[in-house]
Design an enzyme around this catalytic site. Structure first.
Site, PDB file in Angstrom:
ATOM      1  N   PRO A 391       2.948  -2.816   3.768  1.00 48.93           N
ATOM      2  CA  PRO A 391       3.570  -2.799   2.446  1.00 48.93           C
ATOM      3  C   PRO A 391       4.181  -4.153   2.093  1.00 48.93           C
ATOM      4  O   PRO A 391       4.383  -5.010   2.968  1.00 48.93           O
ATOM      5  CB  PRO A 391       4.667  -1.721   2.578  1.00 48.93           C
ATOM      6  CG  PRO A 391       4.346  -0.985   3.832  1.00 48.93           C
ATOM      7  CD  PRO A 391       3.610  -1.920   4.720  1.00 48.93           C
ATOM      8  N   GLY A 395       7.053  -8.877   5.855  1.00 43.99           N
ATOM      9  CA  GLY A 395       7.016 -10.140   6.602  1.00 43.99           C
ATOM     10  C   GLY A 395       5.644 -10.576   7.040  1.00 43.99           C
ATOM     11  O   GLY A 395       5.521 -11.273   8.054  1.00 43.99           O
ATOM     12  N   LYS A 396       4.594 -10.217   6.308  1.00 42.20           N
ATOM     13  CA  LYS A 396       3.233 -10.601   6.713  1.00 42.20           C
ATOM     14  C   LYS A 396       3.050 -12.113   6.643  1.00 42.20           C
ATOM     15  O   LYS A 396       2.536 -12.737   7.577  1.00 42.20           O
ATOM     16  CB  LYS A 396       2.207  -9.901   5.816  1.00 42.20           C
ATOM     17  CG  LYS A 396       2.273  -8.379   5.879  1.00 42.20           C
ATOM     18  CD  LYS A 396       1.172  -7.734   5.067  1.00 42.20           C
ATOM     19  CE  LYS A 396       1.327  -7.995   3.579  1.00 42.20           C
ATOM     20  NZ  LYS A 396       2.564  -7.410   3.022  1.00 42.20           N
ATOM     21  N   THR A 397       3.466 -12.720   5.540  1.00 44.73           N
ATOM     22  CA  THR A 397       3.292 -14.167   5.379  1.00 44.73           C
ATOM     23  C   THR A 397       4.127 -14.937   6.386  1.00 44.73           C
ATOM     24  O   THR A 397       3.659 -15.920   6.989  1.00 44.73           O
ATOM     25  CB  THR A 397       3.671 -14.582   3.946  1.00 44.73           C
ATOM     26  OG1 THR A 397       2.871 -13.858   3.012  1.00 44.73           O
ATOM     27  CG2 THR A 397       3.449 -16.065   3.745  1.00 44.73           C
ATOM     28  N   SER A 712      -4.454  14.304   3.669  1.00 42.59           N
ATOM     29  CA  SER A 712      -3.412  14.554   4.668  1.00 42.59           C
ATOM     30  C   SER A 712      -2.493  15.704   4.290  1.00 42.59           C
ATOM     31  O   SER A 712      -1.499  15.936   4.963  1.00 42.59           O
ATOM     32  CB  SER A 712      -2.570  13.286   4.882  1.00 42.59           C
ATOM     33  OG  SER A 712      -1.879  12.948   3.702  1.00 42.59           O
ATOM     34  N   LYS A 755       4.663   7.501   8.150  1.00 40.49           N
ATOM     35  CA  LYS A 755       5.097   8.860   7.818  1.00 40.49           C
ATOM     36  C   LYS A 755       6.317   9.266   8.635  1.00 40.49           C
ATOM     37  O   LYS A 755       7.239   9.926   8.126  1.00 40.49           O
ATOM     38  CB  LYS A 755       3.937   9.827   8.050  1.00 40.49           C
ATOM     39  CG  LYS A 755       2.783   9.635   7.060  1.00 40.49           C
ATOM     40  CD  LYS A 755       1.601  10.526   7.383  1.00 40.49           C
ATOM     41  CE  LYS A 755       0.473  10.306   6.364  1.00 40.49           C
ATOM     42  NZ  LYS A 755      -0.711  11.137   6.662  1.00 40.49           N
TER      43      LYS A 755
END
Length: 812
Positions: A391, A395-397, A712, A755
């Protein structure tokens, strides 16, 4: 008055010799017809500036309405006309007689010519006149006039003024040669016995305002007029001096630049003859060759560069092709052919860097450490493309930057979001001015090494258009088997990208083409739980904000309880970007308090948050309870979320199932399957077997404005229907996820971590998961699993026992 007596000569009359009027002292005196001036004159207006008796210059008037006036004047031998200053009218027509000045000049007309609706004539100023009476007030104007002669002045004061005026005129001629012609005309008839004429001439050659000139014209005393004329000359001299200074300054700058230019050109020629310097073409070629020194350029690329250098050596520097070739060589020689930075292969050091930059994400850090360890064992990095999926705000970058810092490599980032042109990846073909290489070549030129960390941000938001498909263009660059010979269309040379470490980021995998996704190693970043957010806020976000805004912790502090309150009631998103914005808001408002009050420090507690942030965005979630109500778990691109499902009996008039809640196709199918399964197994689950035969059932998923879809929610919907059939509510905080088949099998689902985090955020600590997801749960960090009771179900019968009957022993 008729035209016959317009130019009649009046009878001679004896007047005082000091009078300014022109008189005939002896009626029998002899006079030439051309020298006799009549007492009535046709009047022409002059609107630019007054006309002086000393002037001889061309005058231009409109043929309409003044042609008739000039024709009437031409009928008489004197050809005399009165030139009176009158301001120009707005419509350009004849002025009203009220607009004429009282004093003017009588002039003799010579050589009148008409051309292009204009009449030009040479006017010779003779004497001053004063309008006595208007005889005709419409064009052609006719007026009775009185002639004004200058009285003879022979004293020393007049002579001195004459000399001063002449000196001023001579200086003006020296400064502005444009006046020399007028001076030569006047000096031919100048006499010291006519100082008034000199004053008129002096005033007429200046560029003074019309009102100033008229003041000089209407001043009858000669000495006063000479003073005014001398003043106008002095002003003109000041203007001429200033103009000359400006011209001299401009000419000096121009001549200086010209001198420098010629000297530089001469210096170039001299240096070239002596072998001390090179021309632009030779200098460019030497620069490009020097760049290749120490680089390991492949043979094919070197030959192409040599061909382009030879082409450059024979092209003219001013030709467009020279600029294109020079730009190509600038790119080709700037690449880091064979230049590599040394990797830091210390695994413990890399883990310190990752832990220092990030809190939480232990599974992601472990995966990166595994990748680095493998590279350290091989003594080289590369050959793998990491895809960080999660999401926004997790902190992906920043993880990509941390990987580069851990390895000690150069870092280059560019975003693919919205990119629609294939040329952005593979370069523009060198067929037009302004062509550029692709992003990978630009990255290598910028970092100057062949083994940087290149981050491709937002790879899931790449587009396509008539200009090509950038996602397809990425296949070659991101394939470890092909990118050792990546071909850029601009350079048209093979470039080695195999040593480059690619890190991609995405929010979801659905929009990434399957062939591209197949080339990447997917690492999922889930959202943070509350404890991890508190640690991130304390260790990273808050200290960073204080440092950026030059504040000390003792000046502004925030308690742990306040941070937990913000996370619980203001920032429940999966990432920490919203939390960071809220902390910025707390800091801004606190700084205002520091500056407007006498306090030197502020400690932000829970009780202060409503004043600083307003009312909480979220309330304490209460799990929906009641017959037919069950809480499900869902995954979205923004993280995990709880998803309540409600089932209710509408009436017993007919059987059927009604669905609401803006459900997607997959969830609608799940609802149909759940309804069919429960309908066919009501008896086996000790429910009323006739319940569904005669009832209309309404199945609803709240928050109908939000689209929902995904495989789901099958067991959640079936449990809600079963609860309704049994008339038995789920009386404890329980959530579940899993897909159901018509035979009662519970299938695996994705997003288990997200989840479970969503369930903990909602204070639901008992969860039902599919048996096939046991491994996914076991791999979760202990911090996520802590405090959670999990049941695993293989069939729906297991779910029914857990919810309504005896609990299974398989509880974690």
């Amino acid at each position: 008055m008729s035209d016959d007596n317009v130019y009649e000569q009046p009878e001679g009359e004896i007047v005082d010799e000091n009078s300014d009027e022109v008189v005939i002292s002896d009626p029998k005196a002899l006079a030439l017809p051309d020298d006799v001036l009549p007492d009535t004159l046709f009047i022409l207006p002059v609107s630019s500036r007054p006309f002086f008796p000393a002037q001889v210059q061309p005058v231009m008037v409109d043929a309409e309405p003044w042609e008739e006036t000039l024709e009437r004047i031409a009928e008489f031998p004197q050809a005399a006309v009165g030139l009176i200053y009158a301001e120009k009218t707005a419509n350009g027509g004849a002025p009203n007689v009220a607009n004429f000045k009282q004093i003017g000049c009588v002039a003799r007309i010579h050589k009148a010519e008409k051309q292009d609706e204009k009449i030009t004539f040479l006017a010779q100023g003779l004497k001053r006149i004063e309008i006595v009476e208007w005889l005709e007030t419409e064009a052609p104007y006719l007026a009775r006039v009185r002639y004004i002669n200058d009285s003879t002045v022979a004293d020393e004061e007049a002579k001195a003024y004459s000399i001063a005026i002449l000196d001023a005129i001579k200086e003006l001629i020296r400064l502005n040669p444009l006046f020399s012609e007028d001076l030569r005309q006047y000096l031919g008839r100048f006499s010291f016995n006519e100082p008034g004429l000199l004053a008129d001439f002096a005033a007429s050659i200046t560029s003074a305002e019309p009102n100033e000139l008229y003041e000089a014209l209407s001043t009858l005393p000669v000495i006063e007029r000479m003073k005014q004329s001398l003043l106008l000359l002095k002003k003109e001299l000041e203007i001429a001096h200033l103009q000359n200074e400006i011209s001299a300054e401009v000419n000096d700058k121009i001549s200086k630049h010209q001198r420098e230019f010629f000297l530089k050109e001469q210096l170039k020629v001299i240096q070239k003859e002596l072998g001390l310097s090179k021309d632009d073409r030779t200098s460019d070629i030497d620069t490009f060759q020097e760049r290749l020194d120490g680089k390991n350029v492949p043979d094919a690329a070197y030959e192409k560069i040599e061909d382009e250098l030879h082409k450059l050596s024979i092209l003219e520097t001013g030709s467009p092709e020279y600029g294109v070739t020079r730009n190509y060589l600038d790119w080709a020689t700037s690449l880091p052919w064979g230049v590599h930075s040394e990797d830091n292969l210390d695994i413990s050091k890399a883990r310190e860097v990752l832990n220092g930059h990030h809190s939480g994400l232990d599974d992601v850090k472990d995966r990166i450490i595994e990748f680095l360890a493998l590279g350290a064992h091989r003594k080289e990095m590369g050959g793998s493309i990491m895809l960080l999926v999660g999401p926004p705000g997790v902190g992906k970058t920043s993880i990509g930057k941390s990987v580069a810092a851990a390895l000690g490599r150069k870092f280059y980032r560019f975003s693919l979001g919205g990119m629609r042109d294939e040329s952005e990846i593979k370069g523009h073909r060198r067929t037009y001015i302004g062509s550029l290489p692709g992003k990978f070549v630009q990255a290598l030129k910028d970092v100057q090494v062949e083994n940087p960390v290149i981050m491709l941000d937002e790879i899931d938001k790449i587009g396509s258009s008539f200009q090509g498909d950038p996602a397809s263009a990425l296949l070659e660059a991101l394939d470890p088997e092909q990118n050792s010979e990546f071909l850029d269309h601009y350079l048209d040379m093979r470039i080695n990208l195999s040593k480059t470490l690619f890190v991609c980021t995405a929010n979801q995998l659905d929009t990434i083409p399957a062939p591209l996704l197949d080339r990447m190693d997917v690492i999922r970043l889930s959202g943070y739980i509350a404890e991890e957010k508190v640690a991130i806020a304390k260790q990273h976000l808050w200290p960073k904000l204080l440092k950026k805004n030059k504040l000390l912790k003792k000046q502004l502090n925030i308690t742990d309880a306040a941070l937990k309150h913000i996370i619980e009631y203001y920032a429940r998103e999966a990432g920490v970007r919203g939390l960071d914005k809220l902390l910025q808001k707390v800091l801004r408002k606190s700084v205002v308090r520091l500056l407007t009050s006498e306090t030197e420090s502020i400690n932000v507690g829970v009780k202060d948050l409503e004043d600083l942030l307003g009312m909480p965005y979220f309330r304490s979630e209460k799990t929906l309870k009641g017959v037919g109500v069950v809480t499900g778990l869902a995954w979205t691109s923004m993280g995990g979320a709880t998803l309540p499902v409600e089932a209710n009996k509408v009436h017993e008039l007919t059987r059927g199932l009604k669905l609401t809640g803006k459900l997607g196709e997959v969830m609608k199918e799940s609802a149909e399957i759940a309804y069919s399964y429960v309908l066919s197994h009501t008896k086996s689950y000790q429910s009323n077997p006739e319940f569904f035969d005669k009832c209309l059932i309404h199945l609803h998923v709240p928050e109908g404005a939000t689209p929902k879809d995904g495989p789901s929610a099958g067991i959640t919907m079936a449990t809600a229907l079963m609860s309704l059939a049994k008339g038995q509510a789920v009386n404890r905080p329980l959530a579940m996820t899993g897909e159901l088949t018509l035979t009662g099998q519970v299938l695996a689902v994705g997003g288990i971590r997200e989840k479970i985090i969503a369930a903990k955020r909602s204070k639901v600590n008992e969860i039902i998961l599919p048996e096939a997801n046991r491994r996914d749960f076991e791999e979760l960090p202990d911090s996520v699993k802590e405090g959670i009771s999990v049941h695993f179900a293989e069939r729906f019968a297991d779910v029914e026992k857990i919810v309504f009957g005896k609990l299974s022993n398989d509880v974690h």
